[in-house]
Scaffold this motif. Sequence first.
Motif, short mmCIF file in Angstrom:
data_model
loop_
_atom_site.label_atom_id
_atom_site.label_comp_id
_atom_site.label_asym_id
_atom_site.label_seq_id
_atom_site.Cartn_x
_atom_site.Cartn_y
_atom_site.Cartn_z
N GLU A 137 35.58 32.16 45.38
CA GLU A 137 36.56 33.07 45.97
C GLU A 137 37.71 32.28 46.61
OE1 GLU A 137 34.18 35.25 48.66
OE2 GLU A 137 33.26 36.53 47.12
N ARG A 138 37.41 31.16 47.26
CA ARG A 138 38.45 30.34 47.86
C ARG A 138 39.39 29.77 46.80
NH1 ARG A 138 39.82 25.22 48.97
NH2 ARG A 138 38.17 24.45 47.60
N ARG A 139 38.82 29.37 45.68
CA ARG A 139 39.65 28.81 44.60
C ARG A 139 40.54 29.87 43.98
NH1 ARG A 139 36.66 24.05 41.18
NH2 ARG A 139 36.03 22.76 42.95
N TYR A 140 40.03 31.10 43.85
CA TYR A 140 40.88 32.17 43.32
C TYR A 140 42.07 32.45 44.25
CZ TYR A 140 38.48 33.70 39.11
OH TYR A 140 37.98 33.78 37.83
N GLU A 141 41.85 32.33 45.56
CA GLU A 141 42.97 32.48 46.49
C GLU A 141 44.00 31.37 46.29
OE1 GLU A 141 41.24 32.51 50.33
OE2 GLU A 141 40.24 34.46 50.09
N MET A 142 43.53 30.14 45.99
CA MET A 142 44.46 29.05 45.74
C MET A 142 45.23 29.27 44.44
SD MET A 142 41.97 25.88 46.87
CE MET A 142 43.21 24.63 46.48
N LEU A 143 44.56 29.79 43.42
CA LEU A 143 45.27 30.10 42.17
C LEU A 143 46.32 31.18 42.39
CD1 LEU A 143 42.44 30.10 39.45
CD2 LEU A 143 43.93 28.24 40.13
N GLU A 144 45.98 32.16 43.22
CA GLU A 144 46.94 33.24 43.49
C GLU A 144 48.17 32.70 44.22
OE1 GLU A 144 47.01 37.63 45.68
OE2 GLU A 144 45.29 36.28 45.91
N LYS A 145 47.94 31.83 45.19
CA LYS A 145 49.09 31.26 45.91
C LYS A 145 49.91 30.36 45.01
CE LYS A 145 46.76 31.36 50.41
NZ LYS A 145 46.23 30.55 51.54
N GLY A 146 49.26 29.64 44.10
CA GLY A 146 50.00 28.74 43.22
C GLY A 146 50.65 29.43 42.04
N GLY A 147 50.33 30.71 41.81
CA GLY A 147 50.94 31.45 40.71
C GLY A 147 50.49 30.98 39.34
N VAL A 148 49.23 30.54 39.22
CA VAL A 148 48.70 30.07 37.94
C VAL A 148 47.45 30.88 37.62
CG1 VAL A 148 49.64 27.75 38.13
CG2 VAL A 148 47.41 28.25 39.12
N ARG A 149 46.91 30.68 36.39
CA ARG A 149 45.79 31.50 35.93
C ARG A 149 44.47 30.76 35.87
NH1 ARG A 149 47.27 34.41 30.48
NH2 ARG A 149 45.23 35.31 30.98
N ASN A 150 44.49 29.43 35.77
CA ASN A 150 43.23 28.70 35.65
C ASN A 150 43.38 27.33 36.29
OD1 ASN A 150 44.47 26.97 33.58
ND2 ASN A 150 44.19 28.72 32.21
N ILE A 151 42.28 26.61 36.30
CA ILE A 151 42.24 25.31 36.99
C ILE A 151 43.09 24.28 36.28
CG2 ILE A 151 40.12 24.67 35.76
CD1 ILE A 151 39.27 23.10 38.22
N ARG A 152 43.20 24.36 34.95
CA ARG A 152 44.01 23.37 34.23
C ARG A 152 45.48 23.49 34.61
NH1 ARG A 152 43.01 20.60 29.44
NH2 ARG A 152 41.09 21.79 29.17
N GLU A 153 46.00 24.71 34.65
CA GLU A 153 47.39 24.90 35.04
C GLU A 153 47.61 24.52 36.51
OE1 GLU A 153 48.42 28.90 34.18
OE2 GLU A 153 48.07 28.74 32.02
N TYR A 154 46.63 24.80 37.36
CA TYR A 154 46.77 24.46 38.77
C TYR A 154 46.83 22.94 38.97
CZ TYR A 154 45.85 24.32 43.79
OH TYR A 154 45.93 24.07 45.14
N ASN A 155 45.96 22.21 38.28
CA ASN A 155 45.95 20.75 38.43
C ASN A 155 47.22 20.12 37.87
OD1 ASN A 155 43.46 20.88 39.64
ND2 ASN A 155 42.31 20.38 37.79
N GLN A 156 47.80 20.73 36.85
CA GLN A 156 49.06 20.20 36.33
C GLN A 156 50.22 20.48 37.29
OE1 GLN A 156 49.47 22.03 32.49
NE2 GLN A 156 47.95 20.69 31.52
N LYS A 157 50.16 21.63 37.96
CA LYS A 157 51.25 22.00 38.86
C LYS A 157 51.09 21.36 40.23
CE LYS A 157 53.72 26.10 40.52
NZ LYS A 157 53.75 27.59 40.51
N MET A 158 49.84 21.30 40.72
CA MET A 158 49.57 20.73 42.05
C MET A 158 48.75 19.46 41.87
SD MET A 158 50.90 23.06 44.06
CE MET A 158 51.32 24.81 44.09
N ALA A 159 49.37 18.40 41.39
CA ALA A 159 48.63 17.17 41.08
C ALA A 159 48.05 16.54 42.34
CB ALA A 159 49.53 16.18 40.36
#
Length: 830
Positions: free
Chosen positions: A577-599
């Motif tokens: 649930e915490r990670r889904y909140e981070m994805l929502e704040k980052g405006g991405v859909r999955n962990i791969r896009e999040y790691n590319q955007k928030m290195a």
Amino acid sequence: MPLLKILGGIKALGKENLVREAGGILLMLLSLFGVAAVLYYPFYPERFEIYISTLAWYDVFSPAAKAVAAQIRNPFGLFGPRIATFFIHDLFGYPSALPIFSVSVLGWKMLRRRPLGPAGLFMIFTILISFDLSVVFGLTWASFSDHMAGAIGRMVAEFLSRVIGPAGAWALSLTAGAALIFLTGRGAILKAVSSTLAFFGKVSRSMAAYKAEKARSLAGKEAEKSARIAGREAAKEAKAREKAEEKALKAAAKEALKPAPAAASAPVTVAIEGPSEPKIEDEGFRAPAPPPYRPVEEPYREPELPAPFEEEPEMVIRQGIHEREADLDERSMKVRTKDWVPYRFPSIDLLQVPRHDETVYDESHLAESKSRLLEKLKIYKIDVVKISTTVGPRVTLFELELAPDVKISRVKTLENDLAMALASSSGGIRIIAPIPGKNAIGVEIPNSKPKNVLMRSVLQVEKFKNSSMALPIALGKTISNEVLVEDLATMPHLLIAGATGAGKSVAINVILTSLLYAKRPDEVKFVLIDPKRVELSQYQKLKNHFLPKIRGLEDQIIITDPKKASGALQSVVREMERRYEMLEKGGVRNIREYNQKMADEAMFYLVVVIDELADLMITAGREVEEPIARLAQMARAVGIHLIVATQRPSVDIITGVIKANFPSRIAFQVASKVDSRTILDVSGADQLLGNGDMLFQSARMPKPDRVQCPYVSSEEVEAITSFIGSQPEQKDDYSLPEAGNGKGDSSASGQDRDGRDSMFEEAARLVVMHQQASVSLLQRRLRLGFSRAGRVMDQLYECGIVSAGDGSKPREVLVRNEDSLELLLRNLDE
């Protein structure tokens, strides 16, 4: 600042490598100098010992030293003769060259940045064998024995001769040397013996195959020759009959042309009638005799040749896939994590080296199996047009192309008959009808000499080394000897089931070992739940690298208490649930896009391993199934993946909710077809061979593939975890969130800060509303276990809500309405 950190890390890493490589080169040079000096000893002048003995060991630059050097004229100067004198006279004699040479092996290992353990063992072996050889030469009285034995060898030889006699001294020294050589070199000896036996076996099989092929060729030539002779004889007979008929026709024609004899009486008058001419009577005219009867000629027919001999379809042996090997140690072994902590990948040398005999197979067994298979199918009138064979590690796949009028269902029903015809005591006969993508059916038959698949053989391939997968795992080898490498991130969860001893725990070790060789500690973490307490205990050494701490369960590095597994799973749910909140704040859909955007704030992958689901389901049941189902449904996008294993493939353990969310499954050997259908929805797992023989089913496969799981021993896992555990601790001491206030009685969150159970208030409202209090009521309405319901009842009594227990009589509810209860609860909180 980050640039300065990078440059500082690169400089420190390069300095460490430079020091080690320089040390290795220095050791190699010193060793070669010492060996050369010892071996050059016989070429020294006889008087050199007198010259050397006159100088002190530190006297190098004095005029006396220069004069002595000019006298002995040695290519190694003054230092070489001193080394030779020390090792040959004062130590072990000429065998001393062996320990000196072992120093060069140690230097070579340092230069190549390889583990130094084998080189150290080799050095100890050379010292011991040199000592033994010096004692052996010391027992002899030859002229060269003084130089071969040295002072130590001669002294020990005299001592042994005095204590146990010359014969005993000889026996002891020779036995000790033989035992030392055997204990240290038995691996090489056994490998040489096995290679020799394999070579001669291959030669004998090749000779047998050559003889069989020659016999078949001779039989075919004889049959062809007989057919040609029969054809020529039939053609000769037909030609003779044709000539006889021609002669008969010519004779008949001649008889017809001969005139008839004249009559003795009056002449015969013949009347000839025609359509336009009048009748003419001529007494002197004589009509010729009518021609004789000629039979109608039949058309010429070719002589029928004898039918050719009906042969079996030729078997084509397909070559398996040869994977391109790649050395994992050639990659960047030393890396730095996200927090700039140095980390080194485990070396591939920690795994056992496999034997290179994948291309050897038993041709006679293949031919015999083919003959029996076709003979049994011929009995049931099933015609085979074409047959091809693929030899795997433990089973062989026969691909049969049937005649157009044969139904597949007829072959599918012959599974037990084929197993009996092939005399397969271990089972393993599986029919694939049809093979996906091919116009053929498959019959899998166990090999007479199965081959073991080791973990190193599936990791030392280019497919695994150069993989771009997020979580690559090497599952084993298929029948075509292809290494099966899958991405756990795309599965996204894996269910493993099978009977006891079939290979489930080894498969979990294989998956974890693959991830340890592929990923850094900041890229993946493990949550290990082991109710059996012994299967995953070796991974405790990874607590500072790959095992995150769970708040409230700090004492459980690996979750071994089934009652605390529910809390651990709820903690993982909170992390999701915490990670889904981070994805929502980052405006991405999955962990791969999040790691590319928030290195800089990249999230690691989290793999949850449950080694025995059945024990957890029996202990906690719904409290475990609900978080597993929720994680399986939602955790894929945030990089949380489940690996669940069980030895009880029944519907009360592998429920419909679990099966619906685990599309990727592995089935090892099971007892019945019902168990196989419970795991894979198809039969076939009941025909497996055990010992790692498995069926792998993923969402992209129409039918499960048969795979041989590799073997990784406990010693290998221990070596890998010890190597990683000895490295510097990671700075990021990441902890998973504390479990929420679920209904589980096994988690640490089952009690609040005042020591009361989390279900205390709900239980109080329940008994006040019904005005009756019993443990069974709390069990039924709140779905609590007996022990927890009893504890809640005791807490209600301590707070004055119910009366004390009186045997089997129900307790009395002391609070009469809900308003009074709310006031009481508010006072308790204060």
